[in-house]
Motif scaffolding. Structure first.
Motif, mmCIF file in Angstrom:
data_model
loop_
_atom_site.group_PDB
_atom_site.id
_atom_site.type_symbol
_atom_site.label_atom_id
_atom_site.label_comp_id
_atom_site.label_asym_id
_atom_site.label_seq_id
_atom_site.Cartn_x
_atom_site.Cartn_y
_atom_site.Cartn_z
ATOM 1 N N TYR A 3 0.803 -1.228 0.000
ATOM 2 C CA TYR A 3 0.000 0.000 0.000
ATOM 3 C C TYR A 3 0.839 1.284 0.000
ATOM 4 O O TYR A 3 0.355 2.330 -0.388
ATOM 5 C CB TYR A 3 -0.968 -0.012 1.190
ATOM 6 N N TRP A 23 -2.845 -3.192 10.119
ATOM 7 C CA TRP A 23 -4.147 -3.692 9.667
ATOM 8 C C TRP A 23 -5.091 -3.924 10.840
ATOM 9 O O TRP A 23 -6.295 -3.739 10.724
ATOM 10 C CB TRP A 23 -3.983 -4.966 8.829
ATOM 11 N N TYR A 76 -8.646 -8.158 11.216
ATOM 12 C CA TYR A 76 -7.247 -8.575 11.158
ATOM 13 C C TYR A 76 -6.684 -8.639 12.568
ATOM 14 O O TYR A 76 -6.418 -7.610 13.188
ATOM 15 C CB TYR A 76 -6.442 -7.604 10.285
ATOM 16 N N PRO A 94 -14.398 -11.766 8.448
ATOM 17 C CA PRO A 94 -15.818 -11.430 8.605
ATOM 18 C C PRO A 94 -16.544 -11.227 7.268
ATOM 19 O O PRO A 94 -17.745 -11.451 7.181
ATOM 20 C CB PRO A 94 -15.778 -10.121 9.388
ATOM 21 N N ARG A 95 -15.814 -10.854 6.229
ATOM 22 C CA ARG A 95 -16.487 -10.571 4.961
ATOM 23 C C ARG A 95 -16.335 -11.661 3.910
ATOM 24 O O ARG A 95 -16.944 -11.589 2.859
ATOM 25 C CB ARG A 95 -16.014 -9.224 4.419
ATOM 26 N N ARG A 101 -7.265 -18.968 -4.569
ATOM 27 C CA ARG A 101 -6.841 -19.161 -5.961
ATOM 28 C C ARG A 101 -5.330 -19.047 -6.027
ATOM 29 O O ARG A 101 -4.760 -18.003 -5.762
ATOM 30 C CB ARG A 101 -7.494 -18.129 -6.890
ATOM 31 N N LEU A 127 -9.324 -23.105 -11.242
ATOM 32 C CA LEU A 127 -10.135 -23.506 -10.088
ATOM 33 C C LEU A 127 -9.426 -23.159 -8.786
ATOM 34 O O LEU A 127 -8.199 -23.204 -8.703
ATOM 35 C CB LEU A 127 -10.400 -25.013 -10.133
ATOM 36 N N LYS A 128 -10.243 -22.841 -7.788
ATOM 37 C CA LYS A 128 -9.662 -22.570 -6.479
ATOM 38 C C LYS A 128 -9.282 -23.885 -5.807
ATOM 39 O O LYS A 128 -9.838 -24.935 -6.128
ATOM 40 C CB LYS A 128 -10.663 -21.804 -5.628
ATOM 41 N N ASP A 175 -15.546 -17.749 -8.647
ATOM 42 C CA ASP A 175 -15.348 -17.687 -7.198
ATOM 43 C C ASP A 175 -15.738 -18.986 -6.516
ATOM 44 O O ASP A 175 -15.081 -19.438 -5.592
ATOM 45 C CB ASP A 175 -16.173 -16.533 -6.605
ATOM 46 N N PHE A 204 -17.297 -21.906 -8.298
ATOM 47 C CA PHE A 204 -17.473 -23.031 -9.204
ATOM 48 C C PHE A 204 -18.712 -23.875 -8.863
ATOM 49 O O PHE A 204 -18.620 -25.055 -8.550
ATOM 50 C CB PHE A 204 -16.216 -23.901 -9.289
ATOM 51 N N GLU A 232 -22.204 -23.219 -0.654
ATOM 52 C CA GLU A 232 -21.267 -22.166 -0.280
ATOM 53 C C GLU A 232 -21.802 -20.794 -0.710
ATOM 54 O O GLU A 232 -21.691 -19.813 0.015
ATOM 55 C CB GLU A 232 -19.909 -22.474 -0.933
ATOM 56 N N LYS A 288 -24.394 -14.781 4.916
ATOM 57 C CA LYS A 288 -23.420 -14.362 5.909
ATOM 58 C C LYS A 288 -22.678 -13.066 5.597
ATOM 59 O O LYS A 288 -22.226 -12.363 6.487
ATOM 60 C CB LYS A 288 -22.378 -15.467 6.100
ATOM 61 N N ARG A 289 -22.496 -12.770 4.305
ATOM 62 C CA ARG A 289 -21.636 -11.619 3.972
ATOM 63 C C ARG A 289 -22.478 -10.449 3.486
ATOM 64 O O ARG A 289 -23.043 -10.511 2.383
ATOM 65 C CB ARG A 289 -20.637 -11.982 2.866
ATOM 66 N N TYR A 318 -21.866 -7.729 2.040
ATOM 67 C CA TYR A 318 -21.638 -7.171 0.701
ATOM 68 C C TYR A 318 -22.264 -8.038 -0.383
ATOM 69 O O TYR A 318 -22.786 -7.527 -1.383
ATOM 70 C CB TYR A 318 -20.149 -6.868 0.459
ATOM 71 N N LEU A 360 -18.766 -2.009 1.157
ATOM 72 C CA LEU A 360 -18.571 -3.110 2.094
ATOM 73 C C LEU A 360 -17.509 -4.110 1.649
ATOM 74 O O LEU A 360 -17.051 -4.911 2.445
ATOM 75 C CB LEU A 360 -19.899 -3.849 2.307
ATOM 76 N N LEU A 361 -17.115 -4.076 0.401
ATOM 77 C CA LEU A 361 -16.139 -5.073 -0.040
ATOM 78 C C LEU A 361 -14.717 -4.544 -0.061
ATOM 79 O O LEU A 361 -13.759 -5.311 -0.188
ATOM 80 C CB LEU A 361 -16.537 -5.672 -1.404
ATOM 81 N N VAL A 362 -14.581 -3.227 0.107
ATOM 82 C CA VAL A 362 -13.255 -2.622 0.050
ATOM 83 C C VAL A 362 -12.489 -2.904 1.344
ATOM 84 O O VAL A 362 -13.075 -2.936 2.411
ATOM 85 C CB VAL A 362 -13.413 -1.103 -0.178
ATOM 86 N N LYS A 363 -11.170 -3.116 1.215
ATOM 87 C CA LYS A 363 -10.366 -3.434 2.393
ATOM 88 C C LYS A 363 -10.028 -2.186 3.196
ATOM 89 O O LYS A 363 -10.246 -2.144 4.390
ATOM 90 C CB LYS A 363 -9.089 -4.151 1.985
#
Ligand code: HEM
Lengths: 315, 197
Positions: free
Chosen positions: A81, A253, A261, A274-275, A282, A288-289, B93, B95, B100, B107-108, B110, B160-163
């Motif tokens: 960052y 963080w 974090y 949490p999100r 990946r 595929l993950k 994300d 598959f 899931e 749960k999320r 966003y 909500l998805l931004v770090k």
């Protein structure tokens, strides 16, 4: 400086072997072209990637079967960052950083505080090559051939006192060269920390290079931490200060989002961010993950550090 | 004139997706191309929502009718991009791991907001034809007011998805606020009797 021993092989020589063999095959198969082909810049692919070569000995003790992530991807997709919040900017912006001269301050609960110059650090420690997984908290991962030495060696030299329960690391703060620091996205300078036994664990290294060459600036030159069983942000880059203390450090963080974090931030598929879920990741380059492994696959080496601890509580 | 503008705008609207595919094919999307696909399609969904919302004020500004004539197509492109966005999420994300995905939606926050926006956008796309417009009459108008809610959900989803770096969602939020503000003003003035007309 370091002298290259004849037995040493650069990682770049190994990984580019496939390309090398391919070109050789092409040349020999088209005999008529052989003369022309010998003029092709074959050297490029075996002489490295343009950085200063660093000699090392291979430490295969912690080797994994996974294929290496390419040099190109490791050096063009970085969370750093201080050089921008997207993963593509650091490769460009970090080139402004002056990494020579560089020194690291050792302070706090140690018998031998002081300033260490980068040249001396390099002289004092034998450089090993170690292939580690890197798992980012954002659910992507890489496999990187680091060059470095155990952090434990540097710590022992500093002679920590009995009060040294934690080690706190600090990244350079130089907004003139680190353009991302002009905005307070995080509370600069970047701070990270480890418990002393985590810092002394044989897996924990200070890295000074990758793929057989000195560390590219976007990867945390000239000196960075690598703690492979924790999420990537714990492996602090461009370190200027190592401080020994009896208080648990508050990392940047954690300060920015304490519920997301934690201090430990061990890779753990059972403990969600949490999100998002941390169950999968990946591997850069894969479609595929894959499943994320407890302690990023290093449970054998580090699980004992956390016996009796509730990893959901101490996330 | 409109006959010429419409196909041109149509092609322009497709361009982001075409470029995405071209760059993907040529391996020009960086180290993590799949992430770029999801993010880019998400951003274009939001952009088209805002562009759609900009058509009414643009009409007032220019006095010309063509912005309103383009509105439906632009709104449908927003739906088109959210479909691409959702597909990348389901395929890249997770598959097709429906359990899931369901957990994710519950749960999320966003994902919840994103999904809600998608669910609300779907009936708007379905009722965008002239026939449906006629059939629904006045109700069509109130139904399509949902686009305001959808745009708010879309911006919240981004927040909500931004770090850590809120710059981009803040920019989108400001644009959305401006688009709301220019709408509120005339009626507000009318009600308070300040409007000279
Ligand atoms: C109208 C509806 C939606 C809008 C306007 C929207 C918009 C966006 C935007 C702007 C981004 C961020 C792009 C960036 O980081 O540059 C994004 C990312 C994302 N969206 Fe959506 N989205 C919508 C619906 C959905 C739905 C239905 C889902 C899935 C159920 C979804 C899942 C995601 C995911 C997984 C990301 C990426 C997060 C990451 O990279 O960490 N979105 N979306």
């Amino acid at each position: 400086m370091l002298l290259k021993k004849t037995t040493d092989i650069l990682a770049s020589e190994i990984t580019d072997k496939a390309i090398y063999e391919e070109r050789r095959k092409f040349m020999t198969s088209s005999a008529g072209l052989a003369a022309v082909a010998s003029l092709l810049p074959l050297r490029d692919s075996i002489a490295g990637y343009g950085g200063k070569p660093l000699s090392s000995t291979k430490n295969t003790q912690f080797d994994i079967a996974d294929t290496l992530t390419s040099y190109d991807k490791i050096t063009n997709y970085n969370n750093f960052y201080e050089f921008g919040t997207d993963k593509y900017s650091p490769a460009k912006n970090a080139q402004a950083l002056t990494t020579d001269p560089w020194s690291v301050e050792i302070s706090g609960e140690v018998e031998k505080p002081g300033m260490l110059h980068m040249e001396d650090i390099l002289k004092q420690h034998a450089i090993e090559e170690r292939i580690y997984r890197l798992r980012c908290v954002e659910r992507w991962s890489m496999v990187i051939p680091w060059l470095g030495f155990p952090l434990a060696k540097l710590i022992k030299q500093a002679r920590p006192t009995s009060k040294a329960k934690y080690v706190q690391f600090e990244t350079l703060y130089r907004p003139g060269e680190m353009n991302g620091q002009k905005r307070r996205v995080l509370d600069w300078p970047y701070i990270e920390g480890l418990r002393i036994d985590e810092a002394m664990n044989p897996l924990t290294i200070l890295a000074v290079g990758l793929y057989g060459e000195v560390l590219p600036k976007q990867n945390g030159a000239p000196l960075r931490l690598v703690v492979p069983w924790k999420y990537g942000f714990k492996s602090i880059k461009s370190i200027v200060k190592i401080h020994f203390t009896d208080k648990e450090p508050v990392s940047s963080w954690t300060k920015s989002a304490p519920n997301e974090y934690g201090f430990y931030s061990n890779v753990n598929p059972e403990v969600d961010h949490p999100r998002w879920s941390q169950r999968k990741e990946r591997r850069i380059g894969d479609f595929l993950k894959r499943d994320t492994l407890l302690f990023n696959g290093y449970a054998e080496q580090v699980a004992h550090l956390y016996t009796g601890m509730d990893l959901k509580k101490y996330f | 004139m409109l006959r010429l503008i419409k196909p041109i705008v149509f092609i322009l609207c497709l361009l982001p997706l075409v470029m995405l595919f071209v760059n993907f094919y040529h391996d020009e999307l960086g180290a993590n191309p799949f992430e770029v696909l999801t993010r880019s399609s998400g951003e274009w969904t939001l952009r088209f929502l805002l562009i759609t919302l900009a058509m009414t004020p643009l009409r007032q500004l220019t006095g010309s009718a063509w912005p309103l004539r383009l509105r439906r197509m632009l709104g449908l492109f927003s739906f088109f991009y959210v479909c691409v966005h959702l597909i990348t999420y389901v395929v890249l994300d997770h598959f097709f791991d429906w359990d899931e995905i369901l957990l994710d939606i519950i749960k999320r926050p966003y994902i919840t907001f994103g999904m809600l926006a998608f669910i609300l956008l779907t009936p708007l796309a379905m009722t965008s034809t002239k026939k449906m417009m006629k059939r629904l009459g006045r109700r069509w108008k109130s139904l399509h007011k949902l686009i305001y809610v959808i745009a708010i959900l879309g911006v919240l989803h981004f927040f909500l998805l931004v770090k850590a770096d809120l710059k981009e969602p803040v920019i989108y939020a400001i644009i959305l606020l401006v688009l709301f503000a220019v709408r509120i003003k005339p009626t507000f003035l009318l009600k308070s009797g300040l409007n000279p007309q």
